[in-house]
Scaffold this motif. Structure first.
Motif, short mmCIF file in Angstrom:
data_model
loop_
_atom_site.label_atom_id
_atom_site.label_comp_id
_atom_site.label_asym_id
_atom_site.label_seq_id
_atom_site.Cartn_x
_atom_site.Cartn_y
_atom_site.Cartn_z
N GLN A 1 4.59 -6.94 4.25
CA GLN A 1 4.25 -8.35 4.54
C GLN A 1 4.48 -9.24 3.31
O GLN A 1 4.91 -10.39 3.44
N GLY B 1 2.77 -2.45 12.08
CA GLY B 1 3.92 -1.84 12.75
C GLY B 1 5.21 -2.27 12.10
O GLY B 1 5.21 -3.07 11.15
N ALA B 2 6.30 -1.72 12.59
CA ALA B 2 7.61 -2.02 12.00
C ALA B 2 7.98 -3.48 12.25
O ALA B 2 7.77 -4.00 13.34
N ILE C 1 -5.18 -5.83 0.39
CA ILE C 1 -4.32 -4.93 -0.39
C ILE C 1 -5.17 -4.02 -1.28
O ILE C 1 -4.93 -2.82 -1.37
N ASP D 1 -6.60 -12.05 -5.38
CA ASP D 1 -7.64 -11.01 -5.34
C ASP D 1 -7.09 -9.61 -5.66
O ASP D 1 -7.54 -8.61 -5.12
N ILE E 1 11.15 4.79 11.82
CA ILE E 1 10.73 6.11 12.33
C ILE E 1 10.20 5.93 13.75
O ILE E 1 9.31 5.11 14.00
N ASP F 1 11.24 2.71 5.57
CA ASP F 1 10.89 1.39 6.10
C ASP F 1 12.01 0.87 6.98
O ASP F 1 13.19 1.09 6.70
N SER F 2 11.61 0.17 8.02
CA SER F 2 12.61 -0.40 8.93
C SER F 2 13.33 -1.58 8.28
O SER F 2 14.43 -1.93 8.69
N ASP G 1 -3.27 -1.57 6.08
CA ASP G 1 -3.63 -2.31 7.30
C ASP G 1 -3.60 -1.44 8.55
O ASP G 1 -4.26 -1.75 9.54
N TYR H 1 5.47 -13.63 2.91
CA TYR H 1 5.00 -14.65 1.96
C TYR H 1 5.38 -14.32 0.51
O TYR H 1 4.53 -14.29 -0.37
N VAL I 1 0.83 -1.21 0.00
CA VAL I 1 0.00 0.00 0.00
C VAL I 1 0.87 1.26 0.00
O VAL I 1 0.59 2.22 -0.72
C1 LIG Z 1 0.13 -15.00 5.09
C2 LIG Z 1 -0.63 -13.80 4.57
C3 LIG Z 1 -1.32 -13.90 3.40
C4 LIG Z 1 -2.02 -12.79 2.90
N1 LIG Z 1 -2.71 -12.93 1.73
C5 LIG Z 1 -3.36 -11.85 1.20
C6 LIG Z 1 -4.07 -11.95 -0.02
O1 LIG Z 1 -4.12 -13.01 -0.63
N2 LIG Z 1 -4.69 -10.82 -0.49
C7 LIG Z 1 -4.67 -9.62 0.18
O2 LIG Z 1 -5.23 -8.65 -0.30
N3 LIG Z 1 -4.01 -9.53 1.36
C8 LIG Z 1 -3.36 -10.60 1.89
N4 LIG Z 1 -2.72 -10.50 3.08
C9 LIG Z 1 -2.77 -9.20 3.79
C10 LIG Z 1 -1.81 -8.20 3.14
O3 LIG Z 1 -0.49 -8.72 3.15
C11 LIG Z 1 -1.87 -6.88 3.88
O4 LIG Z 1 -3.19 -6.39 3.80
C12 LIG Z 1 -0.89 -5.88 3.24
O5 LIG Z 1 0.44 -6.32 3.33
C13 LIG Z 1 -1.01 -4.52 3.92
O6 LIG Z 1 -0.12 -3.69 3.27
P1 LIG Z 1 0.45 -2.38 3.98
O7 LIG Z 1 1.32 -1.74 2.96
O8 LIG Z 1 -0.67 -1.61 4.57
O9 LIG Z 1 1.30 -2.90 5.24
P2 LIG Z 1 2.48 -3.96 5.37
O10 LIG Z 1 2.55 -4.87 4.22
O11 LIG Z 1 2.29 -4.54 6.73
O12 LIG Z 1 3.79 -3.04 5.36
C14 LIG Z 1 4.03 -2.13 6.40
C15 LIG Z 1 5.49 -1.73 6.35
O13 LIG Z 1 5.68 -0.63 7.24
C16 LIG Z 1 6.95 -0.78 7.88
N5 LIG Z 1 6.91 0.02 9.11
C17 LIG Z 1 6.00 -0.06 10.10
N6 LIG Z 1 6.27 0.82 11.09
C18 LIG Z 1 7.39 1.49 10.69
C19 LIG Z 1 8.17 2.52 11.27
N7 LIG Z 1 7.87 3.05 12.46
N8 LIG Z 1 9.27 2.95 10.59
C20 LIG Z 1 9.60 2.40 9.39
N9 LIG Z 1 8.90 1.40 8.80
C21 LIG Z 1 7.80 0.97 9.44
C22 LIG Z 1 7.06 -2.28 8.11
O14 LIG Z 1 8.41 -2.67 8.29
C23 LIG Z 1 6.43 -2.84 6.82
O15 LIG Z 1 7.41 -3.09 5.83
C24 LIG Z 1 -2.03 -11.58 3.61
C25 LIG Z 1 -1.30 -11.47 4.80
C26 LIG Z 1 -0.61 -12.56 5.30
C27 LIG Z 1 0.15 -12.45 6.59
#
Ligand SMILES: Cc1cc2nc3c(=O)[nH]c(=O)nc-3n(C[C@H](O)[C@H](O)[C@H](O)COP(=O)(O)OP(=O)(O)OC[C@H]3O[C@@H](n4cnc5c(N)ncnc54)[C@H](O)[C@@H]3O)c2cc1C
Length: 342
Positions: A42, A119-120, A298, A54, A87, A34-35, A287, A47, A15
């Motif tokens: 994720q 979270g990180a 996502i 989807d 951060i 990013d940390s 998330d 994975y 995202v």
């Molecule tokens: C096993 C598994 C299978 C999944 N399958 C699906 C699927 O099929 N379809 C789907 O839509 N979703 C799926 N998901 C969910 C999907 O992965 C999440 O919805 C998605 O990754 C969210 O993206 P995001 O960018 O919001 O956060 P994240 O992917 O969680 O990324 C957040 C990032 O922020 C960084 N961060 C956090 N805090 C800090 C800080 N203070 N300083 C610096 N960096 C920081 C973290 O290190 C991380 O890299 C699945 C999840 C899991 C665990």
């Protein structure tokens, strides 16, 4: 503050990466923090090889491929990536925000978008009482300088991709022991085969099913040996110069909790049509953003990124809404960004 930049995106997950594109379409320049040492959140950390079914337009896409595509889509907008930068502070000034990282380095931004997921990501650490004495001296959670291990006794702990890949990579250069609590490894089948081949050829030693139990060395962090044990309680000692501990990652919302944002459980609470948080100039997507009936998917995060970008544009242009356009109206970002630069 000498320089106030446009947008900071905290989190380079799927995202966060799409948020670069959404902001870029409105000519907002992004810095992404990013940390972790790689982008993808994720998808990359938990994975990378799992198929996702989807994502609109992709009946099937591997998580790591989705990350590459998102990075490619963001690239024309020339984001500045700050990886391995966790951060830890966010404070508001009259018309800008200041972010601070673990090393105390600060940067100022007109708006901040939290894409921090849960979270990180930080390494899962073994529960060993004197661990801190050895951390970053002889116990490491990632490899930044492989040359350090040449000719040394290296105990690699864990059974996933990192443990197996590094064991194979270091087998010719170091005296490698692989400690894993199971006999089976959870890594790419070809690499697991290679690991067993190296063990059979006495290029490394598999120590299974054993767990790391203790660290023994000097007060300055020099390691001498490690203790390992089985679930049944059998123990043995291995001479060691270094430990590489690959026990996976855990996410911690951590410092985000102290930034004065309205939270609900582990979510940063937002107004769902603008993704604005309770703090001026701070937005949340993906998330980490919470509202009624939120889905942690996502594709929902992608939509939230567009809403946040629109609202930030208004914020930075005295309330004026951006002219609504389909992406085709501007054309291919790769070409129109090049034209703009000329
Ligand atoms: C096993 C598994 C299978 C999944 N399958 C699906 C699927 O099929 N379809 C789907 O839509 N979703 C799926 N998901 C969910 C999907 O992965 C999440 O919805 C998605 O990754 C969210 O993206 P995001 O960018 O919001 O956060 P994240 O992917 O969680 O990324 C957040 C990032 O922020 C960084 N961060 C956090 N805090 C800090 C800080 N203070 N300083 C610096 N960096 C920081 C973290 O290190 C991380 O890299 C699945 C999840 C899991 C665990």
């Amino acid at each position: 503050m000498a320089q106030v930049n446009d947008i900071a995106i905290i989190g380079a997950g799927p995202v966060g990466l799409f948020t670069v594109f959404a902001c870029g379409q409105l000519d907002l320049r992004c810095h992404v923090f990013d940390s972790l040492e790689e982008v993808g959140g994720q998808c990359a950390a938990l994975y990378p090889h799992k198929p996702i079914y989807d994502i609109p337009g992709y009946p099937h896409i591997e998580a790591s491929v989705l990350v590459s595509r998102l990075q490619e889509q963001a690239a024309p907008f020339e984001p500045t990536y700050h990886l391995q930068r966790r951060i830890v502070s966010l404070r508001g000034q009259d018309d800008y925000l200041v972010l601070g990282d673990e090393a105390g380095k600060e940067m100022a931004f007109k708006a901040v978008i939290l894409a921090v997921g849960g979270g990180a990501f930080v390494p899962n650490k073994p529960p060993i009482s004197n661990l801190a004495v050895f951390e970053d001296k002889s116990v490491f959670y990632r490899v930044t300088d492989p040359a350090r291990f040449v000719g040394k006794k290296v105990v690699i702990c864990g059974g996933g991709d990192s443990a197996v890949d590094w064991a194979c990579a270091l087998a010719d250069k170091a005296d490698v022991y692989v400690v894993h609590r199971r006999d089976k490894f959870r890594a790419t089948p070809a690499m697991v085969k290679k690991l067993h081949d190296l063990h059979d050829r006495k290029k490394l030693t598999l120590v299974t099913p054993y767990m790391l139990e203790s660290l023994d060395g000097d007060k300055d962090g020099t390691l001498k040996r490690v203790g390992v044990k089985t679930l049944k309680g059998d123990t043995k000692s291995l001479d060691a110069d270094y430990v590489l501990a690959f026990f996976g990652l855990v996410s911690q919302l951590g410092p985000v909790r102290d930034w004065g944002l309205a939270l609900k459980d582990n979510d940063v609470w937002v107004e769902p049509t603008t993704m604005a948080t309770s703090k001026a100039r701070v937005f949340a997507v993906g998330d980490s953003a919470g509202y009624d009936n939120k889905l942690n998917l996502i594709l929902c995060g992608f939509s939230e990124a567009s809403l946040a970008a629109q609202q930030i544009y208004r914020l930075l242009h005295a309330g004026k809404a951006p002219r609504f356009q389909y992406s085709t109206a501007k054309g291919d970002p790769k070409t129109y960004k090049e034209k703009q630069a000329r």
